[in-house]
Design a protein around this motif. Structure first.
Motif, PDB file in Angstrom:
ATOM      1  N   GLU A 102       0.840  -1.212   0.000  1.00  0.00           N
ATOM      2  CA  GLU A 102       0.000   0.000   0.000  1.00  0.00           C
ATOM      3  C   GLU A 102       0.867   1.251   0.000  1.00  0.00           C
ATOM      4  O   GLU A 102       0.609   2.200  -0.746  1.00  0.00           O
ATOM      5  CB  GLU A 102      -0.928   0.004   1.215  1.00  0.00           C
ATOM      6  CG  GLU A 102      -2.123  -0.895   1.082  1.00  0.00           C
ATOM      7  CD  GLU A 102      -3.045  -0.825   2.300  1.00  0.00           C
ATOM      8  OE1 GLU A 102      -2.745  -0.092   3.269  1.00  0.00           O
ATOM      9  OE2 GLU A 102      -4.069  -1.522   2.267  1.00  0.00           O
ATOM     10  N   LYS A 103       1.909   1.265   0.852  1.00  0.00           N
ATOM     11  CA  LYS A 103       2.806   2.430   0.899  1.00  0.00           C
ATOM     12  C   LYS A 103       3.525   2.605  -0.438  1.00  0.00           C
ATOM     13  O   LYS A 103       3.679   3.726  -0.941  1.00  0.00           O
ATOM     14  CB  LYS A 103       3.824   2.292   2.030  1.00  0.00           C
ATOM     15  CG  LYS A 103       3.252   2.572   3.398  1.00  0.00           C
ATOM     16  CD  LYS A 103       4.345   2.544   4.454  1.00  0.00           C
ATOM     17  CE  LYS A 103       3.764   2.766   5.838  1.00  0.00           C
ATOM     18  NZ  LYS A 103       4.781   2.810   6.864  1.00  0.00           N
ATOM     19  N   ASN A 127       2.452   1.697  -3.378  1.00  0.00           N
ATOM     20  CA  ASN A 127       1.471   2.228  -4.335  1.00  0.00           C
ATOM     21  C   ASN A 127       1.233   3.712  -4.100  1.00  0.00           C
ATOM     22  O   ASN A 127       1.083   4.488  -5.052  1.00  0.00           O
ATOM     23  CB  ASN A 127       0.146   1.464  -4.240  1.00  0.00           C
ATOM     24  CG  ASN A 127       0.243   0.096  -4.874  1.00  0.00           C
ATOM     25  OD1 ASN A 127       1.099  -0.134  -5.735  1.00  0.00           O
ATOM     26  ND2 ASN A 127      -0.618  -0.821  -4.445  1.00  0.00           N
ATOM     27  N   LYS A 128       1.191   4.137  -2.833  1.00  0.00           N
ATOM     28  CA  LYS A 128       0.999   5.545  -2.488  1.00  0.00           C
ATOM     29  C   LYS A 128       2.195   6.361  -2.983  1.00  0.00           C
ATOM     30  O   LYS A 128       2.035   7.450  -3.536  1.00  0.00           O
ATOM     31  CB  LYS A 128       0.824   5.687  -0.985  1.00  0.00           C
ATOM     32  CG  LYS A 128       0.273   7.020  -0.556  1.00  0.00           C
ATOM     33  CD  LYS A 128      -0.057   6.997   0.929  1.00  0.00           C
ATOM     34  CE  LYS A 128      -0.893   8.208   1.265  1.00  0.00           C
ATOM     35  NZ  LYS A 128      -1.291   8.232   2.650  1.00  0.00           N
ATOM     36  N   ARG A 166       4.180   5.564  -5.421  1.00  0.00           N
ATOM     37  CA  ARG A 166       4.107   5.593  -6.884  1.00  0.00           C
ATOM     38  C   ARG A 166       3.088   6.629  -7.356  1.00  0.00           C
ATOM     39  O   ARG A 166       3.325   7.329  -8.345  1.00  0.00           O
ATOM     40  CB  ARG A 166       3.733   4.212  -7.420  1.00  0.00           C
ATOM     41  CG  ARG A 166       4.854   3.218  -7.374  1.00  0.00           C
ATOM     42  CD  ARG A 166       4.482   1.920  -8.103  1.00  0.00           C
ATOM     43  NE  ARG A 166       5.420   0.865  -7.757  1.00  0.00           N
ATOM     44  CZ  ARG A 166       5.201  -0.134  -6.913  1.00  0.00           C
ATOM     45  NH1 ARG A 166       4.019  -0.270  -6.354  1.00  0.00           N
ATOM     46  NH2 ARG A 166       6.139  -0.995  -6.643  1.00  0.00           N
ATOM     47  N   SER A 167       1.961   6.701  -6.653  1.00  0.00           N
ATOM     48  CA  SER A 167       0.921   7.631  -7.103  1.00  0.00           C
ATOM     49  C   SER A 167       1.265   9.078  -6.783  1.00  0.00           C
ATOM     50  O   SER A 167       0.985   9.979  -7.565  1.00  0.00           O
ATOM     51  CB  SER A 167      -0.431   7.261  -6.517  1.00  0.00           C
ATOM     52  OG  SER A 167      -0.418   7.407  -5.128  1.00  0.00           O
ATOM     53  N   THR A 168       1.890   9.362  -5.646  1.00  0.00           N
ATOM     54  CA  THR A 168       2.211  10.743  -5.261  1.00  0.00           C
ATOM     55  C   THR A 168       3.630  11.124  -5.650  1.00  0.00           C
ATOM     56  O   THR A 168       3.927  12.308  -5.822  1.00  0.00           O
ATOM     57  CB  THR A 168       2.047  10.951  -3.749  1.00  0.00           C
ATOM     58  OG1 THR A 168       2.942  10.077  -3.060  1.00  0.00           O
ATOM     59  CG2 THR A 168       0.642  10.716  -3.306  1.00  0.00           C
ATOM     60  N   GLY A 169       4.488  10.181  -5.718  1.00  0.00           N
ATOM     61  CA  GLY A 169       5.883  10.457  -6.028  1.00  0.00           C
ATOM     62  C   GLY A 169       6.666  10.929  -4.825  1.00  0.00           C
ATOM     63  O   GLY A 169       7.822  11.346  -4.958  1.00  0.00           O
TER      64      GLY A 169
END
Length: 121
Positions: free
Chosen positions: A103-104, A106-107, A109-112
């Motif tokens: 989850e972290k 993915n977070k 990756r999504s926020t950078g």
């Protein structure tokens, strides 16, 4: 003729002595056979008693051995149950931690951006 009668009397005396000797020997033999039988009976009784005692002890040992084996198997079963529960719990914790990391990731990756690990004021 006196010689002949003396010989006859002598033979009679020897035959009485022989009879007495045979009777005494027979009495002695019977007495010792009876004593021998008493000893054999005693020996047989004592051996049987000793054998019964041995069998009782062996039976007690066998019961103790069976009880100890059963206790061992119960302990093994309890240990396996506890270990199985601990393994399942550890596996759940590992899956939970891996899920959090994913989850972290993915977070990130999504926020950078890397998430803050410290709440400093």
């Amino acid at each position: 003729m006196t010689k002949g009668t003396t010989t006859t009397n002598h033979v009679v005396r020897n035959s009485k002595a022989d009879i007495w000797e045979k009777e005494e020997m027979k009495k002695i033999k019977e007495r010792h056979e009876k004593q021998h039988n008493v000893i054999l009976d005693w020996e047989t009784r004592k051996k049987k008693k000793s054998k019964r005692h041995l069998e009782q002890i062996e039976a007690k040992i066998d019961r103790r051995r069976a009880k100890t084996k059963q206790s061992f198997y119960n302990d093994i079963e309890r240990i396996e149950k506890i270990a199985g529960g601990a393994k399942a719990k550890a596996e759940q914790n590992q899956e939970k931690e891996e899920h959090k990391v994913k989850e972290k990731a993915n977070k990130i990756r999504s926020t950078g951006k890397m998430p803050a690990t410290c709440l400093c004021f």
